[in-house]
Design an enzyme around this catalytic site. Sequence first.
Site, PDB file in Angstrom:
ATOM      1  N   PRO A 145      -7.725 -44.787   7.010  1.00 12.70           N
ATOM      2  CA  PRO A 145      -6.400 -44.247   6.707  1.00 12.70           C
ATOM      3  C   PRO A 145      -6.163 -44.077   5.206  1.00 12.70           C
ATOM      4  O   PRO A 145      -5.572 -43.091   4.778  1.00 12.70           O
ATOM      5  CB  PRO A 145      -5.453 -45.290   7.317  1.00 12.70           C
ATOM      6  CG  PRO A 145      -6.246 -45.913   8.424  1.00 12.70           C
ATOM      7  CD  PRO A 145      -7.669 -45.912   7.972  1.00 12.70           C
ATOM      8  N   GLY A 162     -10.263 -41.325   2.381  1.00 15.37           N
ATOM      9  CA  GLY A 162     -10.784 -40.124   3.036  1.00 15.37           C
ATOM     10  C   GLY A 162     -11.884 -39.496   2.199  1.00 15.37           C
ATOM     11  O   GLY A 162     -13.068 -39.794   2.390  1.00 15.37           O
ATOM     12  N   ILE A 187     -11.994 -40.101  13.895  1.00 12.20           N
ATOM     13  CA  ILE A 187     -13.411 -40.203  14.255  1.00 12.20           C
ATOM     14  C   ILE A 187     -13.739 -39.303  15.445  1.00 12.20           C
ATOM     15  O   ILE A 187     -13.268 -39.521  16.565  1.00 12.20           O
ATOM     16  CB  ILE A 187     -13.808 -41.686  14.534  1.00 12.20           C
ATOM     17  CG1 ILE A 187     -13.405 -42.552  13.336  1.00 12.20           C
ATOM     18  CG2 ILE A 187     -15.292 -41.806  14.860  1.00 12.20           C
ATOM     19  CD1 ILE A 187     -13.872 -42.057  11.968  1.00 12.20           C
ATOM     20  N   GLN A 229      -5.883  -9.928  12.898  1.00 10.00           N
ATOM     21  CA  GLN A 229      -5.149  -8.759  12.380  1.00 10.00           C
ATOM     22  C   GLN A 229      -5.607  -7.475  13.075  1.00 10.00           C
ATOM     23  O   GLN A 229      -4.788  -6.627  13.450  1.00 10.00           O
ATOM     24  CB  GLN A 229      -5.374  -8.665  10.856  1.00 10.00           C
ATOM     25  CG  GLN A 229      -4.349  -7.837  10.127  1.00 10.00           C
ATOM     26  CD  GLN A 229      -2.948  -8.457  10.194  1.00 10.00           C
ATOM     27  OE1 GLN A 229      -2.808  -9.660  10.335  1.00 10.00           O
ATOM     28  NE2 GLN A 229      -1.938  -7.623  10.140  1.00 10.00           N
ATOM     29  N   GLY A 231      -4.167  -7.172  16.325  1.00 10.26           N
ATOM     30  CA  GLY A 231      -2.704  -7.050  16.329  1.00 10.26           C
ATOM     31  C   GLY A 231      -2.066  -8.161  17.146  1.00 10.26           C
ATOM     32  O   GLY A 231      -2.507  -9.311  17.105  1.00 10.26           O
ATOM     33  N   GLU A 234     -16.323 -33.559   6.859  1.00 12.11           N
ATOM     34  CA  GLU A 234     -17.597 -33.693   6.128  1.00 12.11           C
ATOM     35  C   GLU A 234     -17.432 -33.332   4.657  1.00 12.11           C
ATOM     36  O   GLU A 234     -18.337 -32.770   4.045  1.00 12.11           O
ATOM     37  CB  GLU A 234     -18.659 -32.774   6.728  1.00 12.11           C
ATOM     38  CG  GLU A 234     -19.017 -33.072   8.127  1.00 12.11           C
ATOM     39  CD  GLU A 234     -20.035 -34.174   8.191  1.00 12.11           C
ATOM     40  OE1 GLU A 234     -21.089 -34.074   7.579  1.00 12.11           O
ATOM     41  OE2 GLU A 234     -19.726 -35.144   8.865  1.00 12.11           O
TER      42      GLU A 234
HETATM   43  C1  LIG Z   1     -10.567 -33.174  13.507  1.00  8.18           C
HETATM   44  C2  LIG Z   1     -11.181 -34.086  12.495  1.00  8.18           C
HETATM   45  C3  LIG Z   1     -12.412 -34.684  12.748  1.00  8.18           C
HETATM   46  C4  LIG Z   1     -12.964 -35.561  11.817  1.00  8.18           C
HETATM   47  N1  LIG Z   1     -14.141 -36.218  12.128  1.00  8.18           N
HETATM   48  C5  LIG Z   1     -14.547 -37.262  11.339  1.00  8.18           C
HETATM   49  C6  LIG Z   1     -15.633 -38.110  11.730  1.00  8.18           C
HETATM   50  O1  LIG Z   1     -16.258 -37.918  12.784  1.00  8.18           O
HETATM   51  N2  LIG Z   1     -15.945 -39.162  10.935  1.00  8.18           N
HETATM   52  C7  LIG Z   1     -15.285 -39.440   9.780  1.00  8.18           C
HETATM   53  O2  LIG Z   1     -15.608 -40.421   9.127  1.00  8.18           O
HETATM   54  N3  LIG Z   1     -14.255 -38.627   9.361  1.00  8.18           N
HETATM   55  C8  LIG Z   1     -13.877 -37.557  10.115  1.00  8.18           C
HETATM   56  N4  LIG Z   1     -12.823 -36.762   9.720  1.00  8.18           N
HETATM   57  C9  LIG Z   1     -12.151 -37.060   8.461  1.00  8.18           C
HETATM   58  C10 LIG Z   1     -12.426 -36.033   7.380  1.00  8.18           C
HETATM   59  O3  LIG Z   1     -13.738 -36.111   6.936  1.00  8.18           O
HETATM   60  C11 LIG Z   1     -11.391 -36.294   6.269  1.00  8.18           C
HETATM   61  O4  LIG Z   1     -10.122 -35.893   6.788  1.00  8.18           O
HETATM   62  C12 LIG Z   1     -11.698 -35.542   5.002  1.00  8.18           C
HETATM   63  O5  LIG Z   1     -12.878 -36.053   4.410  1.00  8.18           O
HETATM   64  C13 LIG Z   1     -10.546 -35.610   3.988  1.00  8.18           C
HETATM   65  O6  LIG Z   1     -10.032 -36.892   3.843  1.00  8.18           O
HETATM   66  P1  LIG Z   1      -8.446 -37.136   3.964  1.00  8.18           P
HETATM   67  O7  LIG Z   1      -8.012 -36.487   5.211  1.00  8.18           O
HETATM   68  O8  LIG Z   1      -8.181 -38.568   3.808  1.00  8.18           O
HETATM   69  O9  LIG Z   1      -7.839 -36.325   2.766  1.00  8.18           O
HETATM   70  P2  LIG Z   1      -7.684 -36.800   1.233  1.00  8.18           P
HETATM   71  O10 LIG Z   1      -8.975 -37.370   0.759  1.00  8.18           O
HETATM   72  O11 LIG Z   1      -6.472 -37.627   1.103  1.00  8.18           O
HETATM   73  O12 LIG Z   1      -7.458 -35.395   0.516  1.00  8.18           O
HETATM   74  C14 LIG Z   1      -6.226 -34.698   0.542  1.00  8.18           C
HETATM   75  C15 LIG Z   1      -6.376 -33.453  -0.324  1.00  8.18           C
HETATM   76  O13 LIG Z   1      -6.686 -33.835  -1.663  1.00  8.18           O
HETATM   77  C16 LIG Z   1      -7.892 -33.235  -2.079  1.00  8.18           C
HETATM   78  N5  LIG Z   1      -8.658 -34.150  -2.938  1.00  8.18           N
HETATM   79  C17 LIG Z   1      -8.921 -35.455  -2.739  1.00  8.18           C
HETATM   80  N6  LIG Z   1      -9.684 -35.930  -3.723  1.00  8.18           N
HETATM   81  C18 LIG Z   1      -9.920 -34.906  -4.571  1.00  8.18           C
HETATM   82  C19 LIG Z   1     -10.647 -34.760  -5.790  1.00  8.18           C
HETATM   83  N7  LIG Z   1     -11.327 -35.778  -6.328  1.00  8.18           N
HETATM   84  N8  LIG Z   1     -10.676 -33.559  -6.384  1.00  8.18           N
HETATM   85  C20 LIG Z   1     -10.011 -32.514  -5.861  1.00  8.18           C
HETATM   86  N9  LIG Z   1      -9.300 -32.580  -4.704  1.00  8.18           N
HETATM   87  C21 LIG Z   1      -9.262 -33.756  -4.071  1.00  8.18           C
HETATM   88  C22 LIG Z   1      -8.647 -32.943  -0.806  1.00  8.18           C
HETATM   89  O14 LIG Z   1      -9.603 -31.910  -0.993  1.00  8.18           O
HETATM   90  C23 LIG Z   1      -7.508 -32.535   0.132  1.00  8.18           C
HETATM   91  O15 LIG Z   1      -7.191 -31.202  -0.092  1.00  8.18           O
HETATM   92  C24 LIG Z   1     -12.297 -35.825  10.607  1.00  8.18           C
HETATM   93  C25 LIG Z   1     -11.077 -35.192  10.328  1.00  8.18           C
HETATM   94  C26 LIG Z   1     -10.519 -34.347  11.265  1.00  8.18           C
HETATM   95  C27 LIG Z   1      -9.176 -33.728  10.959  1.00  8.18           C
END
Ligand SMILES: Cc1cc2nc3c(=O)[nH]c(=O)nc-3n(C[C@H](O)[C@H](O)[C@H](O)COP(=O)(O)OP(=O)(O)OC[C@H]3O[C@@H](n4cnc5c(N)ncnc54)[C@H](O)[C@@H]3O)c2cc1C
Length: 384
Positions: A128, A131, A157, A338, A341, A365
């Site tokens: 949480p 990320g 996950i 698009q 339509g 990823e």
């Molecule tokens: C449907 C789904 C399936 C997934 N499956 C898996 C899985 O199987 N295993 C797993 O471990 N995870 C999984 N994820 C998690 C996914 O990898 C993360 O959501 C992703 O890596 C981004 O992390 P966050 O959501 O915490 O966003 P954050 O890290 O909080 O980022 C929020 C925003 O800030 C930007 N940001 C953050 N740091 C920087 C930086 N240093 N420079 C520039 N921009 C930055 C990000 O690009 C993003 O736009 C999944 C997510 C979803 C939605």
Amino acid sequence: MDFELTAEQKDIQKTVREFAEGEFDKEKILEWEQTHTFPKEIWKKAAKLGFIGIHFPEEYGGQGYGIFENILIVEEFCRRDSGIGIALSLVDFSSELILRFGTDEQKKKYLIPVARGESISAGAYTEPDHGSDITLMATTALKQDDSFVINGTKTFITNGTLADFFVVLCQTDPNATPSYRGQCTILVEKGTKGLEATEIMPKMGIRMTSTAELSFSDVRVPLTHLIGVENRGFYQVLEFFDESRIEIAAQALGIAQGAFDRAVDYAKKRIQFGRKLVDFQITQHKLADMATKIETARLLTYKAAWNYDQKRIDPKLTSMAKMFAGKIAVEVADEAIQILGGYGYITEYEVERFYRDAKITEIYEGTKEIQKNTIASALIGKLK
Ligand SMILES: Cc1cc2nc3c(=O)[nH]c(=O)nc-3n(C[C@H](O)[C@H](O)[C@H](O)COP(=O)(O)OP(=O)(O)OC[C@H]3O[C@@H](n4cnc5c(N)ncnc54)[C@H](O)[C@@H]3O)c2cc1C
């Protein structure tokens, strides 16, 4: 330099295409998408035909091909249907981490059932509060006697409620400096006491996959569940991403191609102002732009996969492929809507699903911003 696929690769592509055309039923897809159902029967059949884990060595249930052949399969599946395609391509998610770093015993125990379609894997990295930045994990795995005791929460996950086993990135030394030198990747099997998976839904797309929160409460696993080298977990995950991100690029590529195919078909049939849409120059230019984007993404993705198989692992190229293919998948699917339509907005016409499914390839990823960071740091490193 030879841009031609080998006869064997063309054969794989053709077999997968025929399988997908025969098995991916439009009515069922709509039902599974609406009910958030994993396509179990198709997964079983696909595995029986060797489409899952084709890149595992034969002794571990695969066919000894490279990831190039694996991504050809992923592309074809996603081209035929973005939802089933992604679900199938992720049933072995993180198995590669075991393949690259696990013991012979772990590979036999966990990879063979995955390739046979008897087991589903998952990788739990995101938390949480962690990320994009996984350099410090709040999920801990502390040694007690002959076990790791795991506590913490992982979120988003994929396969969370379906998987038979999880590769979990844990902080094993909370005092390590820097923190990522105190992390391990650890295997946890479904049903282990203290492990709970809760589905996160509804979600925008990839509705045929499970996305779950995992909670670990004094989950005890033997020390033999360590994958690879102690305190090298972070580095192992980064190396795994060099491989898995190419697969995500292939998902995006297939989705873009699938949306494009549907747009062309439609534009050839739809008549407005007494002419087929395809006869308007603006439609022709749209199709030309879409096809050019797809071809560019394909070249990057294939090159990244080819390089990987030649053991010329290049994180910059992998990130370029993932970032670019994800971006154009969203753009191409948007343009496909698009061209259709109002019909494009309606579920039955499929492209709205392709659009929703495309978006995840820019997020999981490693987001597109994180890919840019990887590319930039490789470039700046070189310039220095
Ligand atoms: C449907 C789904 C399936 C997934 N499956 C898996 C899985 O199987 N295993 C797993 O471990 N995870 C999984 N994820 C998690 C996914 O990898 C993360 O959501 C992703 O890596 C981004 O992390 P966050 O959501 O915490 O966003 P954050 O890290 O909080 O980022 C929020 C925003 O800030 C930007 N940001 C953050 N740091 C920087 C930086 N240093 N420079 C520039 N921009 C930055 C990000 O690009 C993003 O736009 C999944 C997510 C979803 C939605």
